[in-house]
Motif scaffolding. Structure first.
Motif, short mmCIF file in Angstrom:
data_model
loop_
_atom_site.label_atom_id
_atom_site.label_comp_id
_atom_site.label_asym_id
_atom_site.label_seq_id
_atom_site.Cartn_x
_atom_site.Cartn_y
_atom_site.Cartn_z
N SER A 154 32.60 38.95 46.95
CA SER A 154 31.39 38.05 46.17
C SER A 154 31.86 36.65 45.99
CB SER A 154 31.53 38.64 44.59
OG SER A 154 32.85 38.31 44.09
N LYS A 155 30.92 35.94 45.59
CA LYS A 155 31.21 34.31 45.58
C LYS A 155 32.33 34.01 44.57
CE LYS A 155 28.81 29.98 44.95
NZ LYS A 155 27.39 29.16 44.60
N LYS A 156 32.35 34.62 43.79
CA LYS A 156 33.59 34.34 42.59
C LYS A 156 34.98 34.87 43.26
CE LYS A 156 34.91 35.34 37.86
NZ LYS A 156 34.68 36.09 36.79
N SER A 157 34.88 35.87 43.84
CA SER A 157 36.11 36.37 44.49
C SER A 157 36.61 35.18 45.73
CB SER A 157 36.05 37.84 45.14
OG SER A 157 36.04 38.84 44.24
N GLU A 182 40.03 30.88 47.75
CA GLU A 182 40.06 29.52 48.12
C GLU A 182 40.90 28.57 47.36
OE1 GLU A 182 35.95 28.17 48.28
OE2 GLU A 182 35.72 29.46 50.27
N ASP A 183 40.80 28.72 45.87
CA ASP A 183 41.74 27.99 45.00
C ASP A 183 42.92 28.37 45.08
OD1 ASP A 183 39.44 26.68 44.10
OD2 ASP A 183 39.37 27.91 42.51
N LEU A 184 43.25 29.53 45.25
CA LEU A 184 44.63 30.26 45.35
C LEU A 184 45.30 29.43 46.56
CD1 LEU A 184 47.14 31.77 44.50
CD2 LEU A 184 45.82 33.83 45.73
N LEU A 187 40.72 42.96 46.04
CA LEU A 187 39.65 42.48 45.57
C LEU A 187 38.36 43.27 46.10
CD1 LEU A 187 40.04 38.36 45.59
CD2 LEU A 187 39.85 39.99 43.50
N LEU A 188 38.38 43.67 47.49
CA LEU A 188 37.13 44.33 48.11
C LEU A 188 37.14 45.77 47.47
CD1 LEU A 188 34.79 44.24 50.07
CD2 LEU A 188 36.62 45.06 51.82
N GLU A 189 38.30 46.36 47.32
CA GLU A 189 38.33 47.61 46.79
C GLU A 189 37.95 47.78 45.24
OE1 GLU A 189 42.48 48.86 47.22
OE2 GLU A 189 42.29 49.28 49.29
N ALA A 190 38.31 46.56 44.52
CA ALA A 190 37.91 46.45 43.18
C ALA A 190 36.30 46.44 43.10
CB ALA A 190 38.37 45.52 42.45
N GLU A 191 35.70 45.67 44.16
CA GLU A 191 34.25 45.14 43.95
C GLU A 191 33.55 46.46 44.46
OE1 GLU A 191 33.17 41.62 46.10
OE2 GLU A 191 34.12 40.32 44.63
N ARG A 192 33.98 47.25 45.23
CA ARG A 192 33.26 48.43 45.69
C ARG A 192 33.28 49.36 44.78
NH1 ARG A 192 36.27 49.60 51.54
NH2 ARG A 192 34.72 48.26 52.82
N LYS A 193 34.26 49.40 43.68
CA LYS A 193 34.27 50.28 42.42
C LYS A 193 33.57 49.75 41.35
CE LYS A 193 38.73 52.36 43.99
NZ LYS A 193 40.18 52.52 43.63
N ASN A 210 42.88 38.00 33.15
CA ASN A 210 42.00 37.19 32.48
C ASN A 210 42.13 35.64 32.69
OD1 ASN A 210 40.49 39.40 31.26
ND2 ASN A 210 42.04 39.40 29.55
N SER A 211 43.55 35.29 33.14
CA SER A 211 43.74 33.85 33.41
C SER A 211 43.98 33.71 34.85
CB SER A 211 44.70 33.26 32.45
OG SER A 211 45.17 32.06 32.81
N PRO A 212 43.11 33.35 35.81
CA PRO A 212 43.25 33.17 37.26
C PRO A 212 44.45 32.10 37.40
CG PRO A 212 41.00 33.45 36.68
CD PRO A 212 41.61 33.19 35.62
N GLY A 213 44.40 31.15 36.52
CA GLY A 213 45.24 30.10 36.60
C GLY A 213 46.91 30.77 36.53
N GLU A 214 47.12 31.30 35.48
CA GLU A 214 48.14 32.03 35.16
C GLU A 214 48.66 32.97 36.32
OE1 GLU A 214 48.45 33.92 31.55
OE2 GLU A 214 48.14 32.01 30.44
N TYR A 215 47.70 33.66 36.91
CA TYR A 215 48.03 34.58 38.14
C TYR A 215 48.41 33.53 39.16
CZ TYR A 215 47.42 38.20 41.59
OH TYR A 215 47.58 39.20 42.61
#
Length: 250
Positions: free
Chosen positions: A8-11, A16-18, A43-49, A59-64
């Protein structure tokens, strides 16, 4: 089909940000690629499910991003190399432009000032990229943040020119032979950077900055007219080139 095209665009935005965040933090390129490739699969596996990205990165991509960064060592040798390339690259611009006016000569203030401003530019850029990517900013907001980062060093270089005219420091003068030897070395550096980066950006920008002024100097136009026309051609050409490259990359 490439994994990125199935995400997805979000993933894709997060990856890209990471990538940019870890790059700005001075991590090794190969290790970054490994991390990105592993996350693509998760991420692909998660989106498929039907699961959201938060199930993978929290919940916090920045912290990740920060957590991953802390687990990776800083690649100091790579960043020293890039810093040296950027500093030497800034000198090549000055050398190619100055040689049009005769043998080279530089004051200690110019040399120290150029190195200082180049290092400041590197630090500002890294801090800005870290701040932008950690917050997942849109391209428009990122441009607003990066614009001052681009303007400040340019303003400082202009200020250095005026300061150099009013503050006397020892000057190193080069003869005709020495000057052209330096130009030759600078040319080799430009070619080496171009081959290493696999990009013509440096060559094109150098050409657009130097050739208009040189060619207009062969005409009978007044100095003022030459300056105005060469500035329009140079910076207009650079803007057009960057726009074309950006469109092609898209």
């Amino acid at each position: 089909m490439d994994i990125r095209q199935r995400l997805s665009k979000k993933s894709n935005k997060f990856l890209e940000d990471l990538n940019a965040y870890l790059f700005a933090k001075g991590k090794n390129f190969k290790e970054i690629d490994v991390i990105i490739e592993e996350l693509e699969v998760h991420l692909l596996e998660a989106e498929r499910k039907g699961k959201p990205i938060e199930k993978v990165v929290g919940n916090s991509p920045g912290e990740y991003m920060e957590m991953i960064s802390e687990e990776m060592p800083v690649d100091y040798s790579n960043w020293i190399k890039y810093a040296v390339i950027i500093i030497l690259g800034s000198f090549t611009f000055q050398i190619f432009m100055d040689i049009l006016n005769g043998p080279l000569s530089y004051s200690i203030l110019e040399i120290v000032g150029d190195v200082t401003i180049s290092i400041l530019f590197i630090l500002l850029t890294l801090v800005s990229f870290t701040w932008i990517t950690k917050r997942g900013m849109s391209d428009r907001k990122a441009i607003l943040v990066l614009t001052p980062v681009m303007i400040v060093p340019v303003a400082m270089f202009v200020g250095l020119i005026y300061l150099n005219r009013h503050v006397e420091t020892p000057v190193i003068h080069f003869g005709v032979t020495s000057s052209w030897l330096i130009v030759s070395l600078a040319s080799i550096l430009v070619i080496a950077i171009t081959l290493w980066a696999k990009s013509w950006v440096l060559v094109v920008i150098l050409s657009l900055l130097i050739l208009p002024e040189f060619l207009l100097g062969l005409t009978s136009l007044s100095i003022e007219t030459q300056l105005i026309v060469s500035t329009i051609i140079s910076y207009g050409g650079i803007f057009l080139y960057i726009w074309i490259v950006s469109r092609r990359e898209k």
